[in-house]
Design a protein around this motif. Structure first.
Motif, mmCIF file in Angstrom:
data_model
loop_
_atom_site.group_PDB
_atom_site.id
_atom_site.type_symbol
_atom_site.label_atom_id
_atom_site.label_comp_id
_atom_site.label_asym_id
_atom_site.label_seq_id
_atom_site.Cartn_x
_atom_site.Cartn_y
_atom_site.Cartn_z
ATOM 1 N N PRO A 51 86.292 136.781 40.537
ATOM 2 C CA PRO A 51 85.468 135.918 41.390
ATOM 3 C C PRO A 51 84.245 135.369 40.658
ATOM 4 N N ILE A 52 83.847 134.175 41.053
ATOM 5 C CA ILE A 52 82.705 133.488 40.440
ATOM 6 C C ILE A 52 81.404 134.002 41.057
ATOM 7 N N ASP A 53 80.475 134.400 40.204
ATOM 8 C CA ASP A 53 79.165 134.859 40.674
ATOM 9 C C ASP A 53 78.133 133.742 40.691
ATOM 10 N N LEU A 54 78.245 132.832 39.737
ATOM 11 C CA LEU A 54 77.318 131.697 39.659
ATOM 12 C C LEU A 54 78.081 130.509 39.128
ATOM 13 N N ALA A 55 77.883 129.360 39.770
ATOM 14 C CA ALA A 55 78.533 128.127 39.318
ATOM 15 C C ALA A 55 77.515 127.004 39.262
ATOM 16 N N PHE A 56 77.716 126.104 38.317
ATOM 17 C CA PHE A 56 76.852 124.931 38.150
ATOM 18 C C PHE A 56 77.742 123.704 38.164
ATOM 19 N N VAL A 57 77.533 122.828 39.145
ATOM 20 C CA VAL A 57 78.334 121.613 39.297
ATOM 21 C C VAL A 57 77.545 120.431 38.751
ATOM 22 N N ASP A 58 78.046 119.853 37.656
ATOM 23 C CA ASP A 58 77.359 118.731 37.005
ATOM 24 C C ASP A 58 78.389 117.852 36.311
ATOM 25 N N GLY A 59 79.466 117.552 37.027
ATOM 26 C CA GLY A 59 80.541 116.756 36.450
ATOM 27 C C GLY A 59 80.382 115.278 36.758
ATOM 28 N N LEU A 60 81.426 114.676 37.306
ATOM 29 C CA LEU A 60 81.338 113.275 37.722
ATOM 30 C C LEU A 60 80.215 113.114 38.742
ATOM 31 N N HIS A 61 79.453 112.068 38.648
ATOM 32 C CA HIS A 61 78.319 111.883 39.549
ATOM 33 C C HIS A 61 78.742 111.163 40.827
ATOM 34 N N LEU A 62 79.850 111.593 41.383
ATOM 35 C CA LEU A 62 80.387 110.998 42.604
ATOM 36 C C LEU A 62 80.565 112.094 43.642
ATOM 37 N N TYR A 63 80.138 111.823 44.870
ATOM 38 C CA TYR A 63 80.092 112.869 45.881
ATOM 39 C C TYR A 63 81.460 113.449 46.216
#
Length: 229
Positions: free
Chosen positions: A82-94
């Motif tokens: 399981p993921i403990d921390l994630a950072f979303v910074d991919g395509l700049h589209l909602y």
């Protein structure tokens, strides 16, 4: 600790405070944010065109899209749990950022935290769906609107860090499939929402914006952990 300043500093402190066992980063680019991972953390970065010269020894970079990563058991298995921390910074589209959040939550620890970059737009130009300026946040801010409306059980707060904000999402429920099941419907619902609409409604209230100081932000990072029996 005072003022935070930039999103890099907030991300660095998130690693130090949460000490995640497993970290997922969507959108690695040149690897500057991936370099903030603690040596004890197992990290996986996902980017279809990574440009990282020297990745950390404890990081695996997967050169693919996030959709393919989540859809391929062999690739996703690289996380090892399981993921403990994630950072979303991919395509700049909602729509893409919303899919990423939906997928991350399904595979997160209940005490996990998701950080979403570019959630506090500066103006109409820098928040357009096509990049025409050096600073570009796209319309990722709509994800915060969607989460606050469709998942009121989550704690969703946008921190006013430079240059374009960072949202903190906690209170995750891996068994809740609302975002995953209704993603297309939610995307369609937000398609006509504009930066002007955001301004008219008030950015601070619509995006639940808080000051970028540690006294305010640290409890947002640790709330899920503190509530664990």
């Amino acid at each position: 600790m005072g003022e935070i300043g930039t999103y890099y500093r907030l991300l660095r402190q998130a690693h130090e405070i949460l000490e995640p066992q497993r970290y997922l980063e969507i959108g690695v680019h040149r690897g500057h944010s991936l370099a903030l991972v603690r040596p004890e953390t197992h990290a996986v970065g996902v980017d279809p065109e990574p440009m990282v010269e020297n990745s950390p020894d404890n990081a695996v970079i997967v050169p693919t899209t996030s959709d393919r990563f989540f859809g391929d058991p062999d690739l996703f298995g690289l996380l090892g749990g399981p993921i403990d921390l994630a950072f979303v910074d991919g395509l700049h589209l909602y729509e893409q950022a919303l899919r990423d959040v939906a997928n991350i939550e399904r595979h997160s620890s209940p005490q996990g935290v998701i950080l979403i970059h570019d959630c506090l737009p500066i103006d109409a130009e820098t928040s357009a769906r096509e990049q025409t300026s050096m600073i570009w946040s796209g319309d990722v801010w709509k994800v915060v609107v969607a989460l606050r409306h469709h998942r009121p059980d989550l704690t969703v707060t946008t921190v006013d860090v430079e240059p374009t904000g960072l949202a903190i999402v906690s209170g995750l429920d891996p068994d809740n499939t609302v975002l995953f099941d209704r993603c297309t419907e939610i995307v369609d619902e937000l398609s006509d929402l504009t930066f002007e609409d955001l301004q008219a409604a008030g950015r601070s209230s619509m995006l639940n914006v808080v000051r970028a100081d540690w006294k305010t932000v640290k409890p947002l990072l640790t709330s899920s952990r503190d509530e664990t029996p």
